[in-house]
Motif scaffolding. Structure first.
Motif, PDB file in Angstrom:
ATOM      1  N   UNK A 117      48.439  52.953  12.041  1.00  0.00           N
ATOM      2  CA  UNK A 117      48.965  52.332  10.823  1.00  0.00           C
ATOM      3  C   UNK A 117      48.592  53.147   9.598  1.00  0.00           C
ATOM      4  N   UNK A 118      47.361  53.679   9.603  1.00  0.00           N
ATOM      5  CA  UNK A 118      46.891  54.497   8.477  1.00  0.00           C
ATOM      6  C   UNK A 118      47.747  55.756   8.342  1.00  0.00           C
ATOM      7  N   UNK A 119      48.159  56.290   9.476  1.00  0.00           N
ATOM      8  CA  UNK A 119      48.969  57.515   9.481  1.00  0.00           C
ATOM      9  C   UNK A 119      50.463  57.237   9.339  1.00  0.00           C
ATOM     10  N   UNK A 120      50.833  55.986   9.329  1.00  0.00           N
ATOM     11  CA  UNK A 120      52.237  55.650   9.142  1.00  0.00           C
ATOM     12  C   UNK A 120      53.084  55.768  10.387  1.00  0.00           C
ATOM     13  N   UNK A 121      52.415  55.880  11.549  1.00  0.00           N
ATOM     14  CA  UNK A 121      53.153  55.986  12.809  1.00  0.00           C
ATOM     15  C   UNK A 121      53.363  54.582  13.368  1.00  0.00           C
ATOM     16  N   UNK A 122      54.453  53.950  12.949  1.00  0.00           N
ATOM     17  CA  UNK A 122      54.688  52.560  13.338  1.00  0.00           C
ATOM     18  C   UNK A 122      54.953  52.438  14.833  1.00  0.00           C
ATOM     19  N   UNK A 123      55.674  53.404  15.384  1.00  0.00           N
ATOM     20  CA  UNK A 123      55.962  53.340  16.823  1.00  0.00           C
ATOM     21  C   UNK A 123      54.677  53.408  17.643  1.00  0.00           C
TER      22      UNK A 123
END
Length: 1050
Positions: A117-123
């Motif tokens: 989530x912190x890295x923005x990788x929702x998948x």
């Protein structure tokens, strides 16, 4: 303490017996310390080192016989988060965790979820979430919050439904995230209601954490009543609760309630926040209440918020909106800290108020303060340039926005296109439009307006069609832009097509679109359709209601306008200045003085009484109702030199019958050099014609010629009617012939002039010329034509014209046309045929029809039909004196003296009095009035002596008096002969005594001239060799050389 799980894990993984010798235990701890040292070392590395370092460290530990445990992997994941490790590094670490068999570790799963989530990788986050062995409520909330942040409302609701299915009890954090998702998306109302119900079910209905965003959500979607219910249900309200509710009320046109709630909050001892002040000041701005705004400003100073930038920005916006520029600039000058919003507020305010140069100076100061302009700043400056017509400045700003990279900003593109549309030609505007991002709907709207301003409906509609082809989604301003063009050009058919598109796209529920639709249908005459839209869609939108009232007023449906105004107030809708102005105008049309005064009082309470259009409407009201003093008082309150107020005064006095007063106002206008227009001259000419004052009429005509309005068709039409009413048919004819452009009103004026003066043949000739000129006749035209036929006895021709109304001209006969036919038949002595015609009328005969028949029965001494007509007439107007007088005269001419006396006795019993005959003549700028047998004039003796001389001379050439026909022999003996001298005889005698021989004698009478007087005037015109013109209640009689223009047929 923290080594225990590591050592235990290590021992069990390697299968070492639990009972170890001391040295073995010490050796094991040493190995563990080396492992933890390695992990600690990995955490200390900077992000610039090799990305595979974590993986190599794990491999190195395993090569040393040290297997990474739970704590090691936790530290490594935390290291990735703290040192902002790359996504790839985290994925490799995730692989190691899976490889080492820690995929079921709940703690590591949560760390991995946080990392993705912190890295923005929702998948990646979703995959970890789905594979988690155990999901806590905090994990669910974390995912819902992230999805809501990304505006993925569908997935948020999916997660929430999954929570419920898995029997996970949501908490405050859950509902906060779900409500945030609702706020950021277009969500059906029933979804919000279900969420609200779940909140109550979970026992969180009193939680401010949940209810505050719920209040905001309801308010944003227009459900302010539900928001208020949630707010009132909170036992403990925090600052955010009050601010959310105050802001919601302000945004939903409940500004007064928002202000009251703010007062309640302060009364409870709750200290307002800057956001609370901002919301309530915004409410004051919307209702334009300077007084409350100033009180709130005082409270701001008292509570020490005068240095708060957020509050000061709201105050600046308030004062600018209310036109108090001095206070706005004073607050700005005293602010210790100004941000970009401060400057934008002031620049925008100056731009809106038309102070473009000041806005540019403030922009330079903003740059000196080190603040960078944003799109709002530059858009306001471009707006200022377009308002002032500064094309060159606007072009410089265009270049500057391009330099700063704002050229493709929607606001700036719209402002620039508007600049070129207002300050340049349409080709330049179109060129810029084609260069922009055409997906911006604002630009399309501006182009619609640009073509609309040129009244170019074809290209405006072409732009609209292109929008549909390009699949540009319209907004609430798109449809009104083209509808307003349809209104200006009167194209109802195209407007109805646009209405169909509005229904298809569901914009009929939008208040602004709805109000413009109502405006279009109202102004183009489809008032029933406008009303249907109002009652179905408008709700409490005050603009829609006042637009409907204005539409009714425009088409003179004043009773409906007033009824709509009352209904609006009954629904709790506070009227604005437009509604009050049109309501007063409706009262003026109905001459409803009492209701007009009530609305005047309401306007004073509402603060709209000083509004110029309202003041002008008041002038119209009081002048039309004949309240001269009140009209002048209202007039003095208007701005000096306001042309509308002057016109209202002249027109109002003229319409209320105060024609002399109207002419005095017109004279004052000329003295004070107030510009007159078509409306002014039309009213002044009508006033002169109503007084039959030829001299004043010619003076008005001279002013018209001097000011160049003698070429205006409307003014010339009024002059034709004026000369005709003043008795000069020759001047009326001359005015008509000199008219370059003749419309239907022009032809109607000359046809009716000829008809009224007894020149029936000329009237019919003019009608034929009108038809040959391809001017379509209307109802007024046919009244003149039928009257002409009546006056010259053309019965068959008149009936032919009457029947052609429907068959040839598509005109349904009105009551006045039936009266003309009855008059035509009765003048010809066809009383039975007239009676049958009345009984066969498709509409209910009115009093005038029966009165016409009864009057003819007196002339032709037909008592049977006369009594029949009188019965119907008395049923319709039992108190009308004319009926009793005619019936009495009928019995007298038929020698039924007992019936005559009985009729007169009934008149006395009912208190009905006959209107006395009265005649007027102007001599040397003075109006002289005479009654029957009048002996009050200063020259009474001379007048009566001259009258006797005229009568003797008339008798010498054949005049036989017939003034005793209504009296029996006994009454003739008892009556004083002086009472048989009717008023017109005295007026004519005085005129012949006083006026030069070259001047015609013009006399007005309020009743129909009798047979005896008609014969007397004919003979007098011959013996005196003078032209005598008599205007009675029905027509003009031109006497000359012993003959009358009516040819004894009147």
């Amino acid at each position: 303490m923290f080594l225990r799980p590591v050592s235990s894990s290590f021992i069990f993984l390697h299968g070492v017996p639990l009972k170890l010798k001391t040295r073995h235990v010490l050796r094991t701890f040493c190995e563990i310390r080396r492992a933890t040292s390695c992990a600690a070392l990995s955490l200390s590395l900077s992000s610039e080192e090799d990305e595979s370092f974590q993986e190599k460290r794990i491999d190195s530990m395993e090569n040393c016989g040290i297997r990474p445990n739970h704590q090691t992997l936790t530290w490594l994941l935390e290291g990735c988060l703290k040192t902002n490790g790359s996504l790839e590094e985290g994925r490799k670490l995730h692989s190691q965790i899976l490889k080492l068999g820690f995929d079921n570790d709940a703690c590591l799963s949560e760390k991995l979820l946080a990392f993705y989530l912190f890295k923005g990788d929702l998948d990646g986050a979703l995959k970890v979430f789905d594979e988690m062995p155990e999901r806590t409520i905090f994990t669910w909330n974390k995912m819902i919050k992230e999805l809501a942040f990304r505006n993925l409302s569908g997935k948020v609701f999916g997660f929430f439904g999954r929570m419920v299915d898995e029997n996970v009890t949501p908490n405050e954090g859950t509902f906060t995230g779900v409500l945030e998702a609702c706020r950021g998306a277009s969500v059906d109302f029933d979804v919000v209601e279900q969420i609200h119900a779940r909140i109550i079910y979970q026992g969180l209905g009193g939680s401010t954490t949940v209810c505050n965003p719920l209040i905001d959500l309801y308010s944003r979607n227009g459900f302010v009543d539900l928001a208020r219910r949630v707010f009132d249900g909170l036992r403990l309200k925090d600052h955010s609760s009050w601010v959310a509710m105050i802001s919601g009320l302000s945004k939903n046109e409940c500004e007064a309630e928002a202000i009251r709630l703010f007062c309640d909050m302060y009364g409870l001892g709750i200290m307002p926040t800057p956001y609370a002040f901002s919301s309530v000041l915004s409410a004051c701005k919307k209702i334009e209440s300077l007084e409350i705004g100033e009180q709130l400003h005082g409270l701001v100073l008292k509570l020490g918020f005068s240095s708060d930038t957020y509050v000061c920005n709201a105050l600046v916006s308030l004062y600018f909106h209310l036109g108090n520029l001095i206070s706005a600039e004073h607050i700005f000058s005293d602010m210790s800290q100004r941000d970009a919003v401060t400057y934008n507020t002031l620049i925008n305010g100056l731009s809106q108020c038309g102070y473009g140069e000041k806005a540019m100076e403030l922009f330079k100061r903003m740059q000196l303060d080190g603040l960078e302009p944003d799109s709002n700043t530059l858009a306001s400056l471009v707006v200022a340039s377009s308002a002032d017509g500064y094309l060159f400045t606007g072009q410089q700003l265009h270049a500057y926005t391009t330099k700063l990279g704002f050229a493709s900003n929607n606001k700036i593109e719209g402002a620039l296109l508007n600049l070129y549309a207002k300050c340049s030609d349409i080709e330049t505007t179109l060129d810029y439009f084609l260069e922009t991002e055409v997906e911006n709907v604002v630009l399309w709207n501006v182009m619609l307006v640009a073509y609309g301003l040129l009244d170019d409906l074809r290209n405006s509609f072409r732009i609209f069609r292109q929008m549909q082809i390009e699949e540009i989604v319209p907004n609430q301003y798109t449809y009104p832009s083209i509808l307003k063009t349809c209104i200006r050009l009167g194209d109802l058919e195209l407007g109805e097509q646009i209405h169909c598109q509005i229904i298809k796209t569901s914009f009929q529920l939008n208040a602004y679109v709805c109000s413009v639709l109502i405006d279009m249908y109202a102004k183009l005459g489809k008032l029933d359709t406008a009303w249907d839209i109002l009652v179905r869609f408008a709700g409490k939108d005050v603009v829609s209601w006042t637009t409907m009232i204005a539409g009714y007023t425009q088409y003179n449906f004043d009773d409906k306008a007033l009824a709509t105004f009352r209904q609006m107030l009954d629904r709790g809708i506070q009227s604005d200045e437009v509604g009050l102005t049109n309501a007063v105008s409706a009262c003026a049309g109905l001459q409803a003085l009492k209701e007009g005064q009530q609305i005047h009082a309401q306007a004073c309470v509402s603060g709209f009484s000083s509004d110029l259009p309202f003041q002008n409407a008041l002038v119209t009201l009081y002048s039309r109702c004949g309240k001269i003093e009140e009209a002048y008082l209202a007039f003095e309150q208007t701005e000096a030199g306001d042309n509308i107020a002057w016109n209202a005064l002249v027109s109002g006095f003229q319409q209320s019958g105060n024609n002399e007063e109207a002419l005095r106002v017109f004279a004052r206008m000329n003295r004070e050099e107030i510009d007159s227009n078509n409306f002014t001259f039309g009213s002044a000419v009508k006033a002169a014609s109503e007084t039959a004052n030829m001299k004043q009429g010619k003076q008005v005509h001279a002013v018209i010629t001097k000011t160049g309005y003698d070429s205006e068709t409307e003014v010339c039409n009024a002059l034709i009617s004026m000369y005709a009413k003043c008795g000069s048919i020759s001047d009326a004819k001359k005015q008509f012939l000199e008219l370059s452009t003749k419309n239907e009103v022009s032809w109607n004026a000359i046809i009716n002039a000829y008809s009224k003066h007894g020149f029936g043949s000329e009237a019919l000739d003019s009608f034929d010329q009108m038809i040959q000129s391809n001017v379509k006749p209307n109802h007024v035209t046919l009244v003149g034509v039928l009257s002409a036929c009546s006056h010259i006895g053309l019965v068959d021709k008149g009936i032919e014209y009457f029947e052609s109304m429907d068959t040839r001209y598509g005109l349904a006969p009105k009551p006045e046309h039936y009266v003309c036919v009855v008059d035509m038949l009765t003048r010809a002595g066809l009383l039975s045929r007239a009676k049958d015609f009345i009984l066969e009328m498709p509409i209910e005969p009115d009093a005038l029809v029966w009165r016409t028949l009864l009057s003819a029965c007196v002339v032709h001494k037909n008592m049977e039909i006369g009594e029949f007509a009188a019965r119907h007439l008395l049923e319709l107007e039992p108190e009308d004196s004319a009926t009793y007088v005619l019936l009495s005269n009928l019995y007298a001419v038929c020698k039924e003296w007992d019936s005559r006396d009985l009729t007169r006795q009934k008149m006395k019993q009912k208190g009905v009095k006959k209107e006395p005959g009265q005649s007027w003549i102007e001599v040397k700028n003075s109006i002289h009035s005479f009654y029957v047998g009048d002996q009050n004039h200063p020259l009474t003796d001379e007048i009566h002596e001259y009258f006797q001389d005229l009568t003797k001379r008339a008798s010498d050439i054949g005049y036989v008096p017939d003034c005793f026909s209504l009296l029996n022999e006994l009454q003739q003996e008892q009556k004083d002969p002086m009472i048989f001298i009717h008023s017109e005889k005295l007026a004519i005698s005085f005129g012949l005594l006083s006026l030069p021989r070259t001047m015609p004698i013009n006399v007005m009478k309020n009743l129909r001239v009798c047979n005896d007087c008609h014969d007397w005037i004919k003979f007098v015109s011959k013996v005196s060799n003078r032209e005598i013109i008599v205007r009675d209640a029905y027509r003009f009689h031109h006497f000359e050389g012993g003959a009358c223009s009516c040819k004894d047929y009147w």
